[in-house]
Design a protein around this motif. Structure first.
Motif, PDB file in Angstrom:
ATOM      1  N   GLU A   6       0.835  -1.210   0.000  1.00  0.00           N
ATOM      2  CA  GLU A   6       0.000   0.000   0.000  1.00  0.00           C
ATOM      3  C   GLU A   6       0.870   1.260   0.000  1.00  0.00           C
ATOM      4  OE1 GLU A   6      -2.458  -0.616   3.433  1.00  0.00           O
ATOM      5  OE2 GLU A   6      -3.959  -1.740   2.311  1.00  0.00           O
ATOM      6  N   ILE A   7       1.884   1.246   0.850  1.00  0.00           N
ATOM      7  CA  ILE A   7       2.757   2.433   0.909  1.00  0.00           C
ATOM      8  C   ILE A   7       3.513   2.604  -0.395  1.00  0.00           C
ATOM      9  CG2 ILE A   7       4.855   3.359   1.972  1.00  0.00           C
ATOM     10  CD1 ILE A   7       3.814   2.928   4.536  1.00  0.00           C
ATOM     11  N   ALA A   8       3.982   1.497  -0.946  1.00  0.00           N
ATOM     12  CA  ALA A   8       4.732   1.599  -2.208  1.00  0.00           C
ATOM     13  C   ALA A   8       3.850   2.240  -3.277  1.00  0.00           C
ATOM     14  CB  ALA A   8       5.200   0.218  -2.655  1.00  0.00           C
ATOM     15  N   ILE A   9       2.596   1.831  -3.329  1.00  0.00           N
ATOM     16  CA  ILE A   9       1.688   2.397  -4.344  1.00  0.00           C
ATOM     17  C   ILE A   9       1.475   3.890  -4.065  1.00  0.00           C
ATOM     18  CG2 ILE A   9      -0.661   2.337  -5.274  1.00  0.00           C
ATOM     19  CD1 ILE A   9      -0.605  -0.710  -4.944  1.00  0.00           C
ATOM     20  N   ASP A  10       1.309   4.254  -2.788  1.00  0.00           N
ATOM     21  CA  ASP A  10       1.160   5.676  -2.452  1.00  0.00           C
ATOM     22  C   ASP A  10       2.404   6.474  -2.852  1.00  0.00           C
ATOM     23  OD1 ASP A  10      -1.431   5.840  -1.408  1.00  0.00           O
ATOM     24  OD2 ASP A  10      -0.809   5.189   0.575  1.00  0.00           O
ATOM     25  N   TRP A  11       3.567   5.917  -2.615  1.00  0.00           N
ATOM     26  CA  TRP A  11       4.826   6.594  -2.979  1.00  0.00           C
ATOM     27  C   TRP A  11       4.913   6.829  -4.478  1.00  0.00           C
ATOM     28  CZ3 TRP A  11       9.564   4.014  -0.076  1.00  0.00           C
ATOM     29  CH2 TRP A  11       9.495   4.329   1.282  1.00  0.00           C
ATOM     30  N   LEU A  12       4.652   5.743  -5.212  1.00  0.00           N
ATOM     31  CA  LEU A  12       4.777   5.846  -6.677  1.00  0.00           C
ATOM     32  C   LEU A  12       3.739   6.823  -7.211  1.00  0.00           C
ATOM     33  CD1 LEU A  12       5.316   2.039  -7.194  1.00  0.00           C
ATOM     34  CD2 LEU A  12       6.992   3.809  -7.784  1.00  0.00           C
ATOM     35  N   ALA A  13       2.542   6.781  -6.618  1.00  0.00           N
ATOM     36  CA  ALA A  13       1.485   7.705  -7.044  1.00  0.00           C
ATOM     37  C   ALA A  13       1.889   9.148  -6.745  1.00  0.00           C
ATOM     38  CB  ALA A  13       0.181   7.358  -6.332  1.00  0.00           C
ATOM     39  N   ALA A  14       2.558   9.359  -5.618  1.00  0.00           N
ATOM     40  CA  ALA A  14       2.935  10.720  -5.217  1.00  0.00           C
ATOM     41  C   ALA A  14       4.059  11.281  -6.095  1.00  0.00           C
ATOM     42  CB  ALA A  14       3.372  10.738  -3.760  1.00  0.00           C
ATOM     43  N   GLY A  15       4.719  10.410  -6.859  1.00  0.00           N
ATOM     44  CA  GLY A  15       5.728  10.921  -7.786  1.00  0.00           C
ATOM     45  C   GLY A  15       7.150  10.465  -7.494  1.00  0.00           C
ATOM     46  N   LEU A  16       7.328   9.578  -6.509  1.00  0.00           N
ATOM     47  CA  LEU A  16       8.673   9.016  -6.350  1.00  0.00           C
ATOM     48  C   LEU A  16       8.917   8.104  -7.552  1.00  0.00           C
ATOM     49  CD1 LEU A  16       8.977   8.224  -2.542  1.00  0.00           C
ATOM     50  CD2 LEU A  16       9.926  10.138  -3.824  1.00  0.00           C
ATOM     51  N   ASP A  17      10.101   8.253  -8.112  1.00  0.00           N
ATOM     52  CA  ASP A  17      10.365   7.614  -9.393  1.00  0.00           C
ATOM     53  C   ASP A  17      11.563   6.681  -9.239  1.00  0.00           C
ATOM     54  OD1 ASP A  17      11.147   6.962 -11.919  1.00  0.00           O
ATOM     55  OD2 ASP A  17      11.305   9.036 -12.651  1.00  0.00           O
ATOM     56  N   PRO A  18      11.365   5.371  -9.427  1.00  0.00           N
ATOM     57  CA  PRO A  18      12.461   4.422  -9.211  1.00  0.00           C
ATOM     58  C   PRO A  18      13.661   4.667 -10.121  1.00  0.00           C
ATOM     59  CG  PRO A  18      10.553   3.349 -10.240  1.00  0.00           C
ATOM     60  CD  PRO A  18      10.122   4.707  -9.842  1.00  0.00           C
ATOM     61  N   GLU A  19      13.471   5.480 -11.162  1.00  0.00           N
ATOM     62  CA  GLU A  19      14.621   5.825 -12.017  1.00  0.00           C
ATOM     63  C   GLU A  19      15.479   6.904 -11.357  1.00  0.00           C
ATOM     64  OE1 GLU A  19      15.278   4.470 -15.064  1.00  0.00           O
ATOM     65  OE2 GLU A  19      13.560   3.130 -14.766  1.00  0.00           O
ATOM     66  N   ARG A  20      14.878   7.657 -10.430  1.00  0.00           N
ATOM     67  CA  ARG A  20      15.599   8.798  -9.852  1.00  0.00           C
ATOM     68  C   ARG A  20      15.934   8.610  -8.380  1.00  0.00           C
ATOM     69  NH1 ARG A  20      10.760  11.905 -11.442  1.00  0.00           N
ATOM     70  NH2 ARG A  20      11.495  13.916 -10.710  1.00  0.00           N
ATOM     71  N   CYS A  21      15.487   7.517  -7.766  1.00  0.00           N
ATOM     72  CA  CYS A  21      15.834   7.251  -6.359  1.00  0.00           C
ATOM     73  C   CYS A  21      15.683   5.760  -6.110  1.00  0.00           C
ATOM     74  CB  CYS A  21      14.924   8.049  -5.420  1.00  0.00           C
ATOM     75  SG  CYS A  21      13.182   7.611  -5.547  1.00  0.00           S
ATOM     76  N   ALA A  22      16.247   5.290  -5.002  1.00  0.00           N
ATOM     77  CA  ALA A  22      16.098   3.872  -4.671  1.00  0.00           C
ATOM     78  C   ALA A  22      14.917   3.717  -3.717  1.00  0.00           C
ATOM     79  CB  ALA A  22      17.369   3.351  -4.011  1.00  0.00           C
ATOM     80  N   LEU A  23      13.965   2.880  -4.090  1.00  0.00           N
ATOM     81  CA  LEU A  23      12.798   2.595  -3.242  1.00  0.00           C
ATOM     82  C   LEU A  23      12.893   1.138  -2.850  1.00  0.00           C
ATOM     83  CD1 LEU A  23      10.094   4.233  -5.574  1.00  0.00           C
ATOM     84  CD2 LEU A  23      11.215   5.269  -3.594  1.00  0.00           C
ATOM     85  N   PHE A  24      12.908   0.853  -1.545  1.00  0.00           N
ATOM     86  CA  PHE A  24      13.145  -0.539  -1.176  1.00  0.00           C
ATOM     87  C   PHE A  24      12.555  -0.895   0.185  1.00  0.00           C
ATOM     88  CE2 PHE A  24      16.633   0.206   1.835  1.00  0.00           C
ATOM     89  CZ  PHE A  24      17.038   1.481   1.478  1.00  0.00           C
ATOM     90  N   ILE A  25      12.706  -2.169   0.532  1.00  0.00           N
ATOM     91  CA  ILE A  25      12.152  -2.684   1.785  1.00  0.00           C
ATOM     92  C   ILE A  25      13.319  -2.958   2.738  1.00  0.00           C
ATOM     93  CG2 ILE A  25      10.753  -4.506   2.837  1.00  0.00           C
ATOM     94  CD1 ILE A  25       9.563  -5.040   0.051  1.00  0.00           C
ATOM     95  N   GLN A  26      13.232  -2.419   3.922  1.00  0.00           N
ATOM     96  CA  GLN A  26      14.330  -2.540   4.890  1.00  0.00           C
ATOM     97  C   GLN A  26      14.747  -4.003   5.102  1.00  0.00           C
ATOM     98  OE1 GLN A  26      13.067  -1.740   8.867  1.00  0.00           O
ATOM     99  NE2 GLN A  26      15.057  -0.936   9.504  1.00  0.00           N
ATOM    100  N   SER A  27      13.767  -4.879   5.318  1.00  0.00           N
ATOM    101  CA  SER A  27      14.121  -6.254   5.688  1.00  0.00           C
ATOM    102  C   SER A  27      14.734  -7.032   4.524  1.00  0.00           C
ATOM    103  CB  SER A  27      12.897  -6.998   6.225  1.00  0.00           C
ATOM    104  OG  SER A  27      11.969  -7.227   5.186  1.00  0.00           O
ATOM    105  N   HIS A  28      14.700  -6.443   3.315  1.00  0.00           N
ATOM    106  CA  HIS A  28      15.325  -7.126   2.185  1.00  0.00           C
ATOM    107  C   HIS A  28      16.801  -6.737   2.042  1.00  0.00           C
ATOM    108  CE1 HIS A  28      11.316  -8.249   0.080  1.00  0.00           C
ATOM    109  NE2 HIS A  28      11.202  -8.202   1.384  1.00  0.00           N
ATOM    110  N   VAL A  29      17.246  -5.896   2.969  1.00  0.00           N
ATOM    111  CA  VAL A  29      18.655  -5.488   2.964  1.00  0.00           C
ATOM    112  C   VAL A  29      19.239  -5.862   4.330  1.00  0.00           C
ATOM    113  CG1 VAL A  29      20.272  -3.584   2.539  1.00  0.00           C
ATOM    114  CG2 VAL A  29      18.018  -3.549   1.466  1.00  0.00           C
ATOM    115  N   PRO A  30      19.665  -7.133   4.486  1.00  0.00           N
ATOM    116  CA  PRO A  30      20.049  -7.621   5.813  1.00  0.00           C
ATOM    117  C   PRO A  30      21.244  -6.870   6.418  1.00  0.00           C
ATOM    118  CG  PRO A  30      20.402  -9.310   4.113  1.00  0.00           C
ATOM    119  CD  PRO A  30      19.706  -8.170   3.449  1.00  0.00           C
ATOM    120  N   GLN A  31      21.954  -6.111   5.596  1.00  0.00           N
ATOM    121  CA  GLN A  31      23.090  -5.336   6.127  1.00  0.00           C
ATOM    122  C   GLN A  31      22.633  -4.344   7.205  1.00  0.00           C
ATOM    123  OE1 GLN A  31      22.607  -6.083   2.913  1.00  0.00           O
ATOM    124  NE2 GLN A  31      24.523  -6.850   2.074  1.00  0.00           N
TER     125      GLN A  31
END
Ligand code: SF4
Length: 335
Positions: free
Chosen positions: A54-79
């Motif tokens: 849901e949040i990802a869809i809200d972000w993309l709708a608001a204009g965050l653009d995966p070509e211009r920034c990194a959008l990701f899930i914290q738990s998928h980056v175990p570092q």
């Protein structure tokens, strides 16, 4: 941003609209903090994944653009977790007990047991979230500045204990203070999902108009013939954030002379809000029809984030003598 369900206008004016601007000025990393959701909602995780989408869809709708920034899930980056563990070894308890939001939430939240190790340590996880990208700036509101301070202290302590070839490994990040106007909800209190007074970014136009109609107004304006003051009216606050200059002038002129009724004024506010939300609604359609698209964007973003985070962790491990490389000094003759 923690995955706590659909976002509302308050999130947009308080953070998202600014994030959209920043993506062209900086190398931005925006993540959905699903591990952070566990610090207060650890007992029931059944909705976490749904909220992430849901949040990802809200972000993309608001204009965050995966070509211009990194959008990701914290738990998928175990570092993030690895750095959190290392920081937890060097962070004095007193630093955490002093964090104002910790004290505040312990005092104010009574329906959950927050006496958890993870809850006390969540600012350490936040520090890892920032420093694992060697972040220089963090866009935050005034209330989060103390967390950035703590991050700076942890970075300083780390650099002090573990220099790498005589140099500091981690930067000391600065807060990038964003003006976040207080947005009132339909009942005049701060807009918040828990007050049930929010206008969601995903609300269709008729719902937005309906919600606006029920919004409270200047309490001194009881009758249509009573003059009011937009400065004492939550609808007036919405105008100041969303309406153009001319509309705001008309609101002041009409309200203070009782020249317009509140219904008309709310209609103008709805027009201004719809103008901001309409392009979002258009962008969100394809993701609502196919949420997997949003998930895939997060996966691609997570892979990009892992690369950057792993490079930092290689420096961190080396500085702490935990690198994965065999070293000659371990060699024959030492045993
Ligand atoms: S006219 Fe508008 S600003 Fe004035 S009290 Fe009514 S809703 Fe509020």
């Amino acid at each position: 941003m923690r995955p706590t369900g659909k976002l509302h206008l308050g999130h947009y004016v308080g953070a998202l609209s600014n994030w959209v601007k920043l993506q062209d000025q900086y190398d931005c990393f925006y993540f959905i903090a699903d591990w952070h959701a566990l610090t207060t909602d650890y007992a029931d995780t059944s909705r976490v994944k749904q909220s992430v989408v849901e949040i990802a869809i809200d972000w993309l709708a608001a204009g965050l653009d995966p070509e211009r920034c990194a959008l990701f899930i914290q738990s998928h980056v175990p570092q993030h977790a690895e750095l959190h563990l290392l920081f937890s070894m060097i962070t004095p308890l007193g630093w955490l007990e002093r964090v104002p939001t910790y004290k505040e939430q312990r005092e104010n939240i009574h329906d959950k047991d927050l006496g958890m190790y993870g809850f006390l340590g969540y600012p350490v996880l936040q520090s890892a979230d920032i420093l694992v990208y060697k972040g220089n700036y963090v866009p935050v509101g005034e209330d989060q500045v103390s967390h950035i301070e703590l991050t700076r202290e942890i970075a300083r302590r780390f650099n002090n204990f573990y220099p790498l070839r005589g140099k500091s490994v981690l930067p000391e990040p600065q807060p990038l203070l964003t003006p976040s106007p207080k947005l009132p909800g339909t009942d005049g209190r701060k807009m918040s999902k828990s007050y049930n007074n929010a206008i969601l970014l995903s609300d269709p136009e008729p719902v937005i108009r309906q919600k606006l109609k029920t919004m409270v107004t200047d309490p001194k304006r009881v009758r249509r013939t009573d003059p009011g003051n937009p400065d004492d009216c939550p609808v007036g606050s919405l105008h100041k954030i969303f309406s153009d200059k001319q509309t705001i002038q008309n609101v002041y002129a009409g309200c203070t002379t009782a020249g317009i009724g509140c219904i008309e004024c709310k209609g103008w506010a709805a027009d201004s809000i719809v103008k901001v939300i309409a392009p979002m609604q258009e962008r969100r359609q394809k993701f609502e029809q196919n949420p997997k698209l949003a998930w895939e964007i997060l996966e691609t973003g997570s892979a990009r984030a892992r690369k950057v985070a792993e490079a930092t962790m290689q420096d961190v491990r080396e500085a702490m003598n935990f690198s994965h490389k065999y070293e000659e000094k371990l060699g024959a003759g030492n045993f």
